[in-house]
Write an enzyme that holds these catalytic residues in place. Structure first.
Site, PDB file in Angstrom:
ATOM      1  N   TYR A 128       0.807  -1.215   0.000  1.00 55.56           N
ATOM      2  CA  TYR A 128       0.000   0.000   0.000  1.00 55.56           C
ATOM      3  C   TYR A 128       0.845   1.272   0.000  1.00 55.56           C
ATOM      4  O   TYR A 128       0.302   2.375  -0.027  1.00 55.56           O
ATOM      5  CB  TYR A 128      -0.966   0.010   1.183  1.00 55.56           C
ATOM      6  CG  TYR A 128      -2.115  -0.970   1.041  1.00 55.56           C
ATOM      7  CD1 TYR A 128      -2.028  -2.045   0.180  1.00 55.56           C
ATOM      8  CD2 TYR A 128      -3.273  -0.815   1.763  1.00 55.56           C
ATOM      9  CE1 TYR A 128      -3.060  -2.958   0.049  1.00 55.56           C
ATOM     10  CE2 TYR A 128      -4.318  -1.714   1.646  1.00 55.56           C
ATOM     11  CZ  TYR A 128      -4.204  -2.782   0.787  1.00 55.56           C
ATOM     12  OH  TYR A 128      -5.234  -3.674   0.661  1.00 55.56           O
ATOM     13  N   LYS A 175       2.737 -14.115   5.837  1.00 57.03           N
ATOM     14  CA  LYS A 175       2.954 -15.090   4.762  1.00 57.03           C
ATOM     15  C   LYS A 175       4.462 -15.332   4.666  1.00 57.03           C
ATOM     16  O   LYS A 175       5.048 -15.372   3.575  1.00 57.03           O
ATOM     17  CB  LYS A 175       2.370 -14.528   3.457  1.00 57.03           C
ATOM     18  CG  LYS A 175       2.182 -15.563   2.376  1.00 57.03           C
ATOM     19  CD  LYS A 175       1.109 -16.584   2.673  1.00 57.03           C
ATOM     20  CE  LYS A 175       1.086 -17.666   1.620  1.00 57.03           C
ATOM     21  NZ  LYS A 175       0.281 -18.844   2.007  1.00 57.03           N
ATOM     22  N   ASP A 208      -3.093 -17.226   5.651  1.00 59.31           N
ATOM     23  CA  ASP A 208      -4.249 -17.884   5.026  1.00 59.31           C
ATOM     24  C   ASP A 208      -4.949 -18.803   6.029  1.00 59.31           C
ATOM     25  O   ASP A 208      -6.179 -18.869   6.083  1.00 59.31           O
ATOM     26  CB  ASP A 208      -3.874 -18.634   3.731  1.00 59.31           C
ATOM     27  CG  ASP A 208      -2.503 -19.270   3.765  1.00 59.31           C
ATOM     28  OD1 ASP A 208      -1.693 -18.898   4.635  1.00 59.31           O
ATOM     29  OD2 ASP A 208      -2.230 -20.151   2.942  1.00 59.31           O
ATOM     30  N   ASP A 232      -5.903  -5.382   5.968  1.00 62.31           N
ATOM     31  CA  ASP A 232      -7.056  -4.801   5.282  1.00 62.31           C
ATOM     32  C   ASP A 232      -8.082  -5.897   5.008  1.00 62.31           C
ATOM     33  O   ASP A 232      -9.284  -5.752   5.274  1.00 62.31           O
ATOM     34  CB  ASP A 232      -6.567  -4.166   3.970  1.00 62.31           C
ATOM     35  CG  ASP A 232      -7.590  -3.240   3.355  1.00 62.31           C
ATOM     36  OD1 ASP A 232      -8.601  -2.948   4.007  1.00 62.31           O
ATOM     37  OD2 ASP A 232      -7.378  -2.816   2.207  1.00 62.31           O
TER      38      ASP A 232
END
Ligand code: NAP
Length: 482
Positions: A128, A175, A208, A232
């Protein structure tokens, strides 16, 4: 009684209505605020100010250090940045705090389950940061920047939020299994700093699986700290667990400035219709009240919301549907009428001020004892097969003190050929190693290589050094690279 000076940005679409509801409740609770009303978003973009944030708004927040902000419309198109992101970045509000809690009277698939958790989302780094380039006419890239300093700030803030709210655990969702250097930096920083908070349980979870566990068993989470984009996405998911965006408040916290806003946007189709749920904005207002030390007023308003929703009297349209719903103003009136009442069987959380962590302003937060450059990746545009590109680059490097080690296509090694069934595009990462590692890259070597590459008809976009810091590689290998 103290008067607080706070910047007020009504925002676009439904913004003025949800801000009005929040302001009425705060006023009714007896908190004295001198509001400085300024603007940002659509009306400002229309005046031709490309950032969507005019000077007087920046000046106001610089003065008050606090803002209550309605949602701002982000123009869809080219060139203009989101005014929301601009505000977060201008004032380095590096932590986005997004709590959700199960509310009686708000029917969801999870009704009755004890969900009460906070997402602490890094707010200024990651994808971002918006650093994007079109590398070839058909291939675009976005830089994912993660810093040790940024990780330390968000990890410490997450633990301080846990402490301020008497929470028991902080999970770090990353991740790191795939993006070992960027997402892995947050994981490593979390593991380094967690021992400073021995009373709080800490654990890492792959993001995840975190999404999966949040849907399966959300009660297991207390605080979740994560990178910007992961946060987000996860925080929209968590808002849906407790009734949706109409119930999701948030705070953007920085060392100097705090900006409070709902998670939702300007929902233009409902603007001015008196049908929108103002609870998310009101919850953001409660976070603001606690931030400025008005704990009793926050409790009064929160209790009254709980009572109002639990009694199912005047609840907004997204809870009971359009037919039975009260309007935004009537719902707000009902909450005010319930001031002084306590909800039955709702556990009360004791809030304390968040102790904002302090940091050394030095831009250098990591000083390695040694570093060396062992080569570089050159990113090129070439419309042929890797078997044609490889020899061109080998020839270009000949006699220069470096050699082509491999070429990859979107992260998978394709030259020398490996037999991988890779589909090619016209962008290639070409990895060169130096014959002898050096302190830094030799510029004349690079200049001669680039000239040779260009004269052979291969375009180049950029290069990236391959460095070792304290002996550890500061780059990852391609899929299939040895
Ligand atoms: P949105 O404004 O959040 O609205 C999406 C949907 O969410 C609405 O149609 C509505 O769903 C539901 N919703 C949103 N707020 C609600 C509320 N207070 N009460 C009940 N339901 C609510 O998202 P969007 O349509 O994608 O974005 C519209 C504009 O807002 C865009 O310009 C976007 O860039 C901007 N935006 C701003 C912010 C911010 O200021 N922080 C955040 C996100 C988006 P139903 O129709 O199903 O009822």
């Amino acid at each position: 009684m103290k008067t607080h000076h706070i910047t007020l940005i009504p925002g676009d679409g439904i913004g003025p209505e949800v801000i009005d509801a929040t302001r009425r409740l705060i006023d009714a609770a007896g908190v004295r605020i001198a509001w400085d009303e300024v603007h940002a978003g659509a009306s400002v973009f229309r005046k031709g100010i490309a950032s969507g944030v005019p000077r007087e708004t920046i000046d106001s927040i610089s003065r008050t250090r606090l803002a209550l902000k309605g949602p701002l419309e982000t123009p869809v198109g080219f060139g203009e940045k989101s005014a929301n992101v601009t505000l977060r970045k201008l004032f380095e509000t590096y932590g986005n705090i997004r709590p959700v809690r199960m509310l009686k009277g708000v029917p969801t698939a999870y009704s009755g389950r004890p969900i009460d958790l906070v997402i602490v989302r890094e707010n200024v780094e990651d994808l971002y940061a918006g650093i994007e380039h079109q590398q070839t006419p058909g291939v675009a890239q976005c830089l994912k920047l993660i810093s040790r300093k940024g990780c330390e700030k968000i990890v410490r803030l997450a633990f301080e939020v846990a402490r301020a709210q008497g929470r028991k655990s902080v999970a770090c969702a990353t991740k790191a299994n795939i993006m070992k250097l960027t997402e892995g930096l947050l994981k490593r920083t979390f593991e380094d700093l967690a021992p400073d908070y021995p009373e709080i349980e800490s654990w890492h979870i792959i993001v995840d699986n975190c999404a999966h566990q949040l849907v399966k068993k959300p009660e297991q989470f207390d605080v979740i700290v994560t990178t910007n984009m992961n946060g987000d996405i996860l925080s929209d998911l968590t808002s849906a667990l407790v009734g949706g965006l109409g119930f999701a408040g948030s705070a953007n916290l920085g060392t100097d400035v705090a900006i409070f806003e709902a998670v939702h946007g300007s929902a233009p189709k409902y603007a001015g219709k008196d049908v929108i749920n103002p609870t998310a904005m009101i919850f953001s207002g409660l976070m603001m009240l606690r931030h400025i030390g008005e704990f009793d007023a926050a409790r009064t308003i929160e209790d009254a919301i709980e009572v109002t929703l639990a009694e199912g009297l005047s609840v907004p349209r997204d809870v009971v549907g359009d037919a039975r719903a009260a309007g935004t103003r009537a719902y707000t009136d009902a909450i005010i009428a319930n001031f002084g009442r306590q909800p039955a069987d709702v556990p009360t959380r004791q809030h304390h001020p968040i102790r904002m962590p302090t940091f050394n302003p030095d831009p250098v937060s990591v000083r390695p004892a040694s570093r060396s450059t062992i080569g570089f990746d050159l990113f090129t545009e070439f419309g042929g097969q890797p078997e044609a590109l490889g020899p061109i680059l080998e020839n270009a490097a000949s006699g220069l003190g470096c050699r082509l080690k491999m070429i990859s296509s979107r992260g998978t090694k394709v030259y020398p050929p490996t037999g991988a069934m890779t589909d090619y595009v016209d962008q290639w990462r070409c990895r060169f190693t130096l014959d002898s590692p050096a302190d830094d890259l030799n510029l004349s070597l690079l200049a001669r290589l680039l000239a040779a590459v260009e004269s052979a008809g291969v375009r180049w976009m950029h290069f990236e050094k391959l460095q070792h810091f304290d002996g550890a590689p500061g780059y990852t290998k391609a899929q299939g690279e040895d």
